[in-house]
Design a protein around this motif. Structure first.
Motif, PDB file in Angstrom:
ATOM      1  N   HIS A   1       0.823  -1.214   0.000  1.00 48.34           N
ATOM      2  CA  HIS A   1       0.000   0.000   0.000  1.00 48.34           C
ATOM      3  C   HIS A   1       0.855   1.262   0.000  1.00 48.34           C
ATOM      4  O   HIS A   1       0.497   2.263  -0.633  1.00 48.34           O
ATOM      5  N   ASN A   2       1.952   1.220   0.725  1.00 45.29           N
ATOM      6  CA  ASN A   2       2.828   2.398   0.789  1.00 45.29           C
ATOM      7  C   ASN A   2       3.450   2.738  -0.559  1.00 45.29           C
ATOM      8  O   ASN A   2       3.965   3.846  -0.751  1.00 45.29           O
ATOM      9  N   GLN A   3       3.413   1.787  -1.481  1.00 49.36           N
ATOM     10  CA  GLN A   3       3.920   2.027  -2.834  1.00 49.36           C
ATOM     11  C   GLN A   3       2.788   2.328  -3.811  1.00 49.36           C
ATOM     12  O   GLN A   3       2.943   2.195  -5.018  1.00 49.36           O
ATOM     13  N   ASN A   4       1.657   2.740  -3.240  1.00 49.90           N
ATOM     14  CA  ASN A   4       0.501   3.134  -4.040  1.00 49.90           C
ATOM     15  C   ASN A   4      -0.028   1.979  -4.890  1.00 49.90           C
ATOM     16  O   ASN A   4      -0.474   2.180  -6.027  1.00 49.90           O
ATOM     17  N   SER A   5       0.002   0.790  -4.316  1.00 52.07           N
ATOM     18  CA  SER A   5      -0.499  -0.374  -5.021  1.00 52.07           C
ATOM     19  C   SER A   5      -1.456  -1.145  -4.126  1.00 52.07           C
ATOM     20  O   SER A   5      -1.826  -0.681  -3.037  1.00 52.07           O
ATOM     21  N   TYR A   6      -1.849  -2.324  -4.557  1.00 54.32           N
ATOM     22  CA  TYR A   6      -2.882  -3.102  -3.869  1.00 54.32           C
ATOM     23  C   TYR A   6      -2.784  -4.548  -4.347  1.00 54.32           C
ATOM     24  O   TYR A   6      -2.088  -4.858  -5.325  1.00 54.32           O
ATOM     25  N   LEU A   7      -3.478  -5.433  -3.661  1.00 52.42           N
ATOM     26  CA  LEU A   7      -3.536  -6.829  -4.077  1.00 52.42           C
ATOM     27  C   LEU A   7      -4.776  -7.045  -4.947  1.00 52.42           C
ATOM     28  O   LEU A   7      -5.364  -6.076  -5.434  1.00 52.42           O
ATOM     29  N   SER A   8      -5.164  -8.284  -5.143  1.00 51.28           N
ATOM     30  CA  SER A   8      -6.377  -8.560  -5.906  1.00 51.28           C
ATOM     31  C   SER A   8      -7.446  -9.137  -4.993  1.00 51.28           C
ATOM     32  O   SER A   8      -8.508  -8.558  -4.803  1.00 51.28           O
ATOM     33  N   GLU A   9      -7.162 -10.287  -4.420  1.00 52.22           N
ATOM     34  CA  GLU A   9      -8.065 -10.931  -3.456  1.00 52.22           C
ATOM     35  C   GLU A   9      -7.235 -11.209  -2.211  1.00 52.22           C
ATOM     36  O   GLU A   9      -6.643 -12.270  -2.077  1.00 52.22           O
ATOM     37  N   ALA A  10      -7.203 -10.254  -1.286  1.00 52.55           N
ATOM     38  CA  ALA A  10      -6.275 -10.330  -0.149  1.00 52.55           C
ATOM     39  C   ALA A  10      -6.788 -11.222   0.980  1.00 52.55           C
ATOM     40  O   ALA A  10      -6.624 -10.907   2.160  1.00 52.55           O
ATOM     41  N   PHE A  11      -7.377 -12.345   0.609  1.00 59.44           N
ATOM     42  CA  PHE A  11      -7.782 -13.322   1.611  1.00 59.44           C
ATOM     43  C   PHE A  11      -6.560 -14.106   2.065  1.00 59.44           C
ATOM     44  O   PHE A  11      -5.608 -14.299   1.301  1.00 59.44           O
ATOM     45  N   ALA A  12      -6.603 -14.577   3.303  1.00 59.29           N
ATOM     46  CA  ALA A  12      -5.442 -15.272   3.861  1.00 59.29           C
ATOM     47  C   ALA A  12      -5.096 -16.534   3.084  1.00 59.29           C
ATOM     48  O   ALA A  12      -3.944 -16.964   3.090  1.00 59.29           O
TER      49      ALA A  12
END
Length: 270
Positions: A142-153
């Motif tokens: 997140h700090n790199q201005n990005s995100y995951l897709s399905e951030a389930f464990a």
């Protein structure tokens, strides 16, 4: 064309399952094959819920299936890898599939899904360490201005040395949502898929750890808070009576109550 490319090309026509493991040149690999598009009707209830309550963070991200899903996965893996994020190592690609190195071979240790690791960890201290380092790994993205897709464990792999690898990128929330909403969605997916591993006393600490992560990101915090505000009515029900998912809902409601204590100073109190 290298050996992996030849293997991928030859195996695509033979493989029946969506994903299957093989051993190629002594290395364990995974072949993911393009499959039919997921029926859009399965997303309808959640889409209506998101629109009804004006909660963009709950907007379902359709899996387009086929070659589009494969290309999405390749693009997302490459984009995150460029940011230094631990993702599967791509060995070969075709429009209809991709071949990746087994996660355990990337670090030399067996890797397991985080949800199972948390549920089966007998040491409370180590369990919190797994959780803390997973939070740090997501926050780094997140700090790199990005995100995951399905951030389930289940889509986060970890070994006993706390190395993490993120998997499953057939969808891209960034195509339909802004960055802050994508990141809020990451935290909500992660929260819902991990809370059941902790008892009520531990949940207080777990909730505070997540709240600390989002406290300095007002837009992300606000999206998560909006979900909690819209679900306040649910506090009158005892969801524990309806099984494991009900228990998760009950624990998430407690998280939203704790979240209010961490309101960033830039946000209004109402």
């Amino acid at each position: 064309m290298n050996n992996f490319s030849v293997f991928l090309q030859e195996s695509l026509a033979k493989q029946q399952d969506n994903i299957q493991s093989y051993t190629v040149a002594t290395q364990k690999v995974w072949l993911k094959k393009a499959t039919a598009r997921h029926s859009t009707w399965i997303y309808t209830p959640l889409r209506w819920l998101a629109r009804l309550f004006k909660l963009n963070a709950l907007t379902p991200i359709p899996n387009l299936g086929g070659t589009q899903a494969i290309q999405c996965e390749i693009q997302r893996i490459e984009a995150l890898k460029a940011l230094g994020v631990s993702v599967p190592q791509i060995l070969a690609t075709q429009p209809e599939g991709l071949l990746t190195l087994d996660a355990g071979q990337q670090y030399g240790l067996p890797m397991y899904q985080l949800d199972q690791t948390l549920a089966q960890c007998p040491d409370p201290v180590k369990k919190f360490q797994y959780f803390r380092y997973a939070l740090d790994a997501i926050q780094h993205i997140h700090n790199q201005n990005s995100y995951l897709s399905e951030a389930f464990a289940r889509n986060i792999l970890v070994d006993e040395q706390f190395h993490f690898i993120f998997i499953d990128f057939e969808t891209d929330p960034g195509r339909v949502l802004d960055i802050a909403t994508c990141q809020a969605r990451d935290w909500l997916c992660f929260l819902f898929s991990t809370v059941r591993a902790f008892d009520e006393q531990e949940l207080q600490q777990v909730s505070e750890m997540i709240c600390t992560c989002v406290q300095n990101h007002p837009a992300v915090y606000q999206h998560i808070r909006d979900v909690g505000n819209k679900l306040r009515w649910a506090n009158r029900f005892n969801f524990k009576r309806i099984g494991h998912d009900g228990q998760r809902i009950q624990q998430c409601l407690l998280f939203f109550q704790i979240l209010e204590k961490y309101r960033p100073s830039q946000l209004p109190t109402a």
